[in-house]
Design an enzyme around this catalytic site. Structure first.
Site, mmCIF file in Angstrom:
data_model
loop_
_atom_site.group_PDB
_atom_site.id
_atom_site.type_symbol
_atom_site.label_atom_id
_atom_site.label_comp_id
_atom_site.label_asym_id
_atom_site.label_seq_id
_atom_site.Cartn_x
_atom_site.Cartn_y
_atom_site.Cartn_z
ATOM 1 N N TYR A 145 58.385 50.865 -1.740
ATOM 2 C CA TYR A 145 58.988 51.765 -0.742
ATOM 3 C C TYR A 145 57.983 52.753 -0.181
ATOM 4 C CZ TYR A 145 59.432 56.409 -2.957
ATOM 5 O OH TYR A 145 59.174 57.660 -3.462
ATOM 6 N N ARG A 146 56.796 52.823 -0.763
ATOM 7 C CA ARG A 146 55.843 53.866 -0.427
ATOM 8 C C ARG A 146 54.574 53.523 -1.187
ATOM 9 N NH1 ARG A 146 57.307 60.114 -2.082
ATOM 10 N NH2 ARG A 146 55.633 61.189 -0.989
ATOM 11 N N TYR B 272 50.038 59.177 -3.934
ATOM 12 C CA TYR B 272 50.082 58.384 -2.703
ATOM 13 C C TYR B 272 48.936 58.733 -1.746
ATOM 14 C CZ TYR B 272 54.725 57.339 -4.527
ATOM 15 O OH TYR B 272 55.765 56.941 -5.334
#
Lengths: 147, 522
Positions: free
Chosen positions: B468-469, B92
């Site tokens: 979600y991310r 991420y």
């Protein structure tokens, strides 16, 4: 500033709680102002009584390295090194070809699957400890068959 | 290397700000040297170029007062800081900032465990506390509490929770288990949420909502403040624990197993978040791709089947656990065996036959909150470690799961990559994690992975799914899919941003939330 420290200090000997590695950031007496004050202008003096940690190489290895570098195939780095470099070079704690400067460079820069480690994860003094610990452990290691 | 600079900031301004910050935290805690220090603040696994996310400096404050002073300085110069805590955040974006030149505000040195309450089952920690730290503390004190950790256990409580991370015990929904936080706003104001804002609070770790608007969530996956302390609930050590795995032979079994799971999950027959893990993810715990296939493109079915047979794995591998007194576990396991035993070819696995298998062992550890790093073996799959996670939310519904799986597998194969994935049933939803592994030494492959990810965001949005991310590279694109009613939600985020952080100093662009001076320039 931080009423939790006040509460915390008063509970210190009554409960199981305990400060971890570092001292409280400020003493309760000096930090008892209300929590919503604006920040003063940045003053020339550091507000820290912070004492940098100097954990041993053994402690750092257990915390940051062992998860991937311990012996056995549950450990990603050991497994990958066995595959690409052969089993004699798989376990870094048993390798006699590693020198401290190389270890220190790889820890900060990363290598292939291994990510870099920040100076806040492992400070420079601890990095020295770690590199020496790995090299010394490898020196002391005797392969099974020659024991 | 030329020093990267934030948009509109000169080197002279940056140097002046850094000099002031050095006076606050001490020179030893401002990191400027690219080779010796700052290189460690990059995301080594990105799909573009390190320079896209290169910070100008990193600073490590040791207490809240220093954070206030740093924010006063950067407000004055209008230089953005990018807040990180502990853990890695790989897939991420790692510790790297959204844009070049930001100063990373690294909270790792604020690493105190302020309280662990065994009776009521909670801990209050600073942002630098990792899962290993909290676990070791609890073990040393002999407290009868479990933690719930991320799969790579060098993660941290505050970082993972504020990124909406999930774990594997019954306390796996981390934000649900968060209780109270302390936040420093951009202007230096310290805010306590929940019950801690009352005088002499005795219940800060016990009740989440306080009175009035419950605002904790505003500070997660956002840039409205700097979280400096958090309460997290901890599960009392149960009297018993029974982990299990079910191997499933066919791809379409994903549909059946998901449909059968939902009632067991929402009625808490299965106590934790069950996971349906694909063959390659599971195999990567024991072997690397090259041991079974050295050709280009996705691994052919014939090789997959051989690998499944060799490793005694299914095309899908379903993990779950029950916890509690023996008779209760027995009852629940009877229901679970009756339910899933109806799937043709389903085979149950337990500790007696799987112990020693790295894939089984690490799941057993995760489902009881024992930190470990085995999942990092995924990075060995093709070697080199390049990976980025595409993480759409699916319904805990068989058809929905199959639709997402088929959509992602088709696209990933079209772009020449393996499908490696897992579904984790939270309550009514599933986190679907597609781990896109690529050779980070190949510029062509990185670009292909990047292009695949971008098209998956659009494909998912067209089917009604959002993520979600996400990685730094795709925060704006994904924010753009949460666009109902003419972007009303992001307009609300931006209204809050402008009010709380008028100079736009806190993590600009985090999750697609930009301050007004940078909106439209991203």
């Amino acid at each position: 500033m931080n009423k939790h420290l006040l509460i915390f200090a008063s509970l210190l000997f009554l409960t199981a709680c305990e400060q971890q590695a570092t001292e409280p950031e400020t003493s309760p007496e000096s930090s008892a102002e209300k929590a919503t004050t604006m920040v003063p202008e940045a003053s020339a003096e550091s507000t820290s009584s912070y004492v940098p940690s100097n954990r041993s190489g053994k402690v750092i290895f257990a915390l940051h390295c062992a998860g991937c570098h311990d012996p056995g195939n549950a450990h990603a780095a050991t497994k990958q090194l066995a595959l690409v470099r052969g089993k004699d070079l798989a376990v870094i704690m048993q390798r006699k070809d590693l020198v401290p400067d190389y270890i220190k460079y790889i820890v900060r820069d990363g290598l292939l699957e291994m990510p870099p480690f920040r100076p806040t994860d492992i400070n420079n003094a601890e990095l020295d400890n770690l590199a020496n610990y790995i090299v010394d452990s490898a020196k002391a290691y005797t392969p099974e068959e020659t024991k | 290397m030329t020093k990267p600079l934030p948009q509109g900031i000169t080197l002279g301004q940056l140097n002046a700000a850094v000099a002031e910050i050095e006076k606050v935290v001490g020179k030893d805690y401002v990191y400027l040297d690219d080779v010796k220090e700052l290189r460690s603040y990059r995301d080594p696994y990105n799909t573009t170029d390190d320079a896209d996310f290169a910070p100008s400096a990193a600073v490590a404050p040791q207490n809240v007062e220093q954070i206030q002073k740093i924010l006063a300085i950067v407000n004055n110069y209008k230089i953005p800081v990018w807040t990180i805590s502990t853990g890695k955040n790989f897939a991420y974006g790692g510790p790297a900032p959204r844009k070049p030149g930001y100063i990373v505000l690294d909270l790792k040195l604020m690493n105190k465990i302020l309280e662990v309450n065994e009776k009521h089952g909670y801990a209050i920690v600073e942002p630098g506390v990792s899962y290993y730290d909290l676990y070791n503390y609890i073990q040393e004190k002999g407290l009868k509490l479990w933690i719930d950790c991320a799969a790579p256990a060098w993660g941290g409580i505050v970082g993972n929770t504020s990124e909406h991370g999930a774990g594997y015990t019954p306390y796996g929904d981390h934000l649900l288990m968060q209780c109270g936080m302390q936040v420093v706003l951009a202007d230096g104001t310290i805010v306590e949420t929940g019950m801690d804002t009352t005088a002499n609070s005795k219940t800060g770790g016990l009740y989440k909502y306080g009175q009035g608007a419950a605002i904790d969530g505003l500070f997660t996956q956002s840039n409205f403040g700097v979280i400096t302390r958090m309460g997290i609930w901890l599960m009392p050590e149960p009297p018993g624990y029974t982990p299990f795995m079910i191997t499933l032979e066919n791809e379409h079994d994903l549909e059946t197993v998901t449909d059968l799971s939902l009632p067991l999950r929402v009625n808490q027959v299965i106590h934790n978040a069950p996971m349906t893990v694909d063959l390659l993810w599971e195999s990567a715990m024991s072997v690397s791709r090259s041991q079974y296939y050295t050709g280009k493109g996705p691994m052919p079915d014939s090789h997959r089947k051989k690998m499944a047979k060799d490793l005694d794995l299914g095309i899908w591998n379903y993990y779950g656990a029950v916890y509690g007194p023996g008779p209760m576990m027995k009852n629940n396991m009877d229901v679970i065996r009756d339910t899933f035993g109806s799937i043709p070819g389903a085979k149950f696995h337990y500790d007696d036959t799987r112990k020693g298998d790295p894939g089984w062992d690490y799941r057993v550890k995760l489902m009881k909150g024992t930190p470990n790093m085995t999942e990092f073996s995924l990075l060995n799959w093709i070697g080199g470690g390049g990976h980025i996670n595409f993480s759409p939310i699916s319904a805990a519904d068989g058809k929905s799961a199959m639709r997402q799986y088929e959509m992602i597998r088709k696209r990933s194969h079209e772009y020449g990559f393996d499908y490696i994935g897992e579904f984790l049933i939270g309550w009514r939803d599933q986190h679907h994690i597609f781990m896109l592994m690529f050779d980070r030494m190949s510029a062509e492959e990185k670009k292909r992975a990047h292009d695949l990810f971008a098209i998956l965001v659009d494909d998912a949005a067209a089917l009604g799914y959002g993520e979600y991310r996400t990685h730094l590279s795709f925060m704006d694109q994904i924010a753009g899919t949460f666009s109902w009613n003419d972007n009303a939600l992001w307009d609300t985020h931006h209204a809050l941003k402008d009010e709380l952080d008028p100079n736009g100093i806190l993590s600009p662009g985090k999750q697609g939330i930009w301050p007004k001076n940078l909106r439209g320039n991203s």
